[in-house]
Write a protein that holds these residues in place. Structure first.
Motif, short mmCIF file in Angstrom:
data_model
loop_
_atom_site.label_atom_id
_atom_site.label_comp_id
_atom_site.label_asym_id
_atom_site.label_seq_id
_atom_site.Cartn_x
_atom_site.Cartn_y
_atom_site.Cartn_z
N LEU A 308 0.76 -1.14 -0.09
CA LEU A 308 0.02 -0.04 -0.06
C LEU A 308 0.79 1.34 0.02
N TRP A 309 1.94 1.18 0.79
CA TRP A 309 2.52 2.57 0.93
C TRP A 309 4.21 2.73 0.43
N PRO A 391 5.17 7.55 2.32
CA PRO A 391 6.74 8.07 2.78
C PRO A 391 7.04 8.94 2.13
N GLN A 392 7.47 10.17 2.37
CA GLN A 392 8.29 11.37 1.83
C GLN A 392 9.72 11.41 2.05
N ARG A 393 10.63 10.93 1.23
CA ARG A 393 12.26 11.16 1.57
C ARG A 393 12.62 12.21 1.71
N GLN A 394 13.78 12.46 2.30
CA GLN A 394 14.28 13.77 2.50
C GLN A 394 15.57 13.99 1.68
N GLN A 400 13.10 9.13 -5.64
CA GLN A 400 12.50 8.13 -6.79
C GLN A 400 11.40 7.19 -6.15
N THR A 401 11.80 7.04 -4.55
CA THR A 401 10.97 6.09 -3.76
C THR A 401 9.79 6.69 -3.35
N ASN A 402 9.67 8.27 -3.41
CA ASN A 402 8.52 8.64 -2.86
C ASN A 402 7.08 8.15 -3.60
N GLN A 403 6.14 8.12 -2.55
CA GLN A 403 4.83 7.77 -3.03
C GLN A 403 3.73 8.74 -3.06
N THR A 404 2.98 8.75 -4.16
CA THR A 404 1.88 10.00 -4.11
C THR A 404 0.52 9.51 -4.01
N GLN A 405 0.40 8.17 -4.08
CA GLN A 405 -0.73 7.48 -3.84
C GLN A 405 -0.75 6.04 -3.25
#
Length: 415
Positions: A308-309, A391-394, A400-405
């Motif tokens: 999911l995330w 998750p939102q990476r800093q 590139q691993t950030n998820q928007t949905q």
């Protein structure tokens, strides 16, 4: 006495108080004509075959119970610390009523638990034995003029609503069980919900003790585990300890304590892989049990979160041979190597008979049996959707691993 839509929430303390406590709660419910929900993982605290029983709350609980709780203006929580898992949203339904719409009467022997999960100035907190307190509440109401008890005026209407909610839930559960998305079907693999329904039917009327491990499929079993025995402890679970490999060891203890009852453990292949060695003790010490293992080649609860995330990036959740999702350990072969009985099921029509054979082995032949159910990789809902965020990476290298949905399918890509 002023409540128009009361609901009883029966916790493990009702069962611990004894059979008379269960009967008193049942008498109170029928006097008021109010539904009785059970707390999370205490499905045995109230007989499921009673007309006013609406089932358990919590993860994969009954929508009928959640609807009744949601509409209540007074909740009589008897013998419960009110585990947070029994108050959190489920099926995208924030069912716990708002404080200004519902008052709570909480009864528990441990004063430290009173008001710990749900607090409010208008709530009533009672430290005491579940059975004795329920008896005093019932006695007080029975001594009143019926016209002074508001909910008696619409008693039949509310009981009809309870019956309707129960029927709706059974229809929903049947739909989830038998009419799922066919794209997840695999030859030689059984859908988890169909396996759980077959086990439910096989256990009906057998006075069994069931212990469940943690994990995705075992937790979905909350929808299917029903206990009709009045005041007889029948359900063991890890509760908020959440400790893996719980089921096998606890049901062994149950068998020692109650040798005349069938004792059955449910575990996924992850948890079972950590605990099946205890079955050697069963063989050596003559402790016959029935051990069900749902083999889907994955740590399902953890994998669901990664689906999911985390963009289906699977780390440490596969229990199959690398590169081949269908190659998994055979617990049937392992069981036979341990001189145990073992049955492997690859079609839903085999599960009912397998469980009956296993219980016959346990009760009449003093033999432990592994019932290995080969399952699809289809997974139930996550435990705490309300607590998870994308998750939102800093760091730049991980952007590139950030998820928007969330995942659109909600199911593993290697299904």
């Amino acid at each position: 006495s002023t409540a128009k839509r009361p609901c009883i929430l029966a916790g493990g303390g009702v069962l611990m108080s004894g059979v008379e406590a269960v009967r008193t709660v049942k008498e109170l419910a029928h006097f008021l004509g109010c539904p009785v929900a059970t707390t999370y993982l205490h499905n045995d605290s109230y007989p499921c075959d009673d007309a006013l029983a609406v089932g358990p709350l919590g993860y994969q609980g009954y929508e009928s119970a959640m609807k009744c709780i949601h509409e209540s203006d007074v909740i009589i929580a008897v013998g419960t610390r009110m585990n947070p898992f029994g108050t959190l949203p489920q099926y995208d339904f924030a069912y716990w009523p708002k404080a200004d719409a519902c008052k709570i009467i909480q009864i528990d022997v441990d004063h430290r638990r009173l008001g710990l999960t749900i607090s409010g100035e208008d709530n009533v907190y009672i430290q005491g034995d579940a059975g004795l307190c329920a008896e005093q509440i019932l006695s007080g109401l029975q001594s009143m003029n019926a016209s002074k008890i508001a909910c008696l005026a619409n008693k039949q209407q509310r009981m009809d609503t309870v019956a309707n909610y129960k029927q709706q839930w059974e229809s929903t559960l049947d739909d989830w069980t038998f009419h799922g998305d066919v794209q997840y079907d695999r030859e030689g693999k059984i859908r988890p919900r169909q396996a759980l329904r077959a086990l439910e039917q096989a256990l009906k009327g057998k006075n069994a003790v069931v212990s469940t491990d943690i994990g995705n499929i075992c937790s979905v079993s909350n929808s299917y585990l029903r206990f009709a025995n009045e005041g007889v402890p029948s359900f063991l679970a890890a509760m908020t300890f959440g400790n893996c490999q719980y089921a096998v060891g606890s049901v062994m203890g149950a068998k020692v304590a109650a040798p005349n009852r069938p004792c059955v453990s449910y575990a996924g292949d992850g948890a079972f892989g950590m605990s099946f060695n205890e079955l050697l003790t069963c063989a050596r010490e003559n402790i016959p049990i029935t051990s069900v293992v749902f083999n889907n080649g994955q740590w399902g609860a953890e994998k669901k979160n990664q689906v999911l995330w985390f963009g289906d990036r699977y780390i440490g959740v596969g229990l199959n041979e690398k590169g081949d999702a269908n190659k998994v350990a055979s617990f049937t072969d392992i069981g036979r190597a341990m001189n145990l009985e073992a049955i492997q099921c690859r079609h839903e029509d085999e599960v009912f008979d397998a469980m009956n054979v296993a219980i016959d082995n346990q009760m009449n032949k003093n033999k432990t049996t592994i019932v290995e159910i080969m399952c699809t990789k289809e997974l139930g809902a996550p435990f705490r959707r309300d607590a998870m965020k994308l998750p939102q990476r800093q760091l730049a290298k991980y952007q590139q691993t950030n998820q928007t949905q969330e995942s659109q399918t909600g199911q593993p890509t290697d299904i």
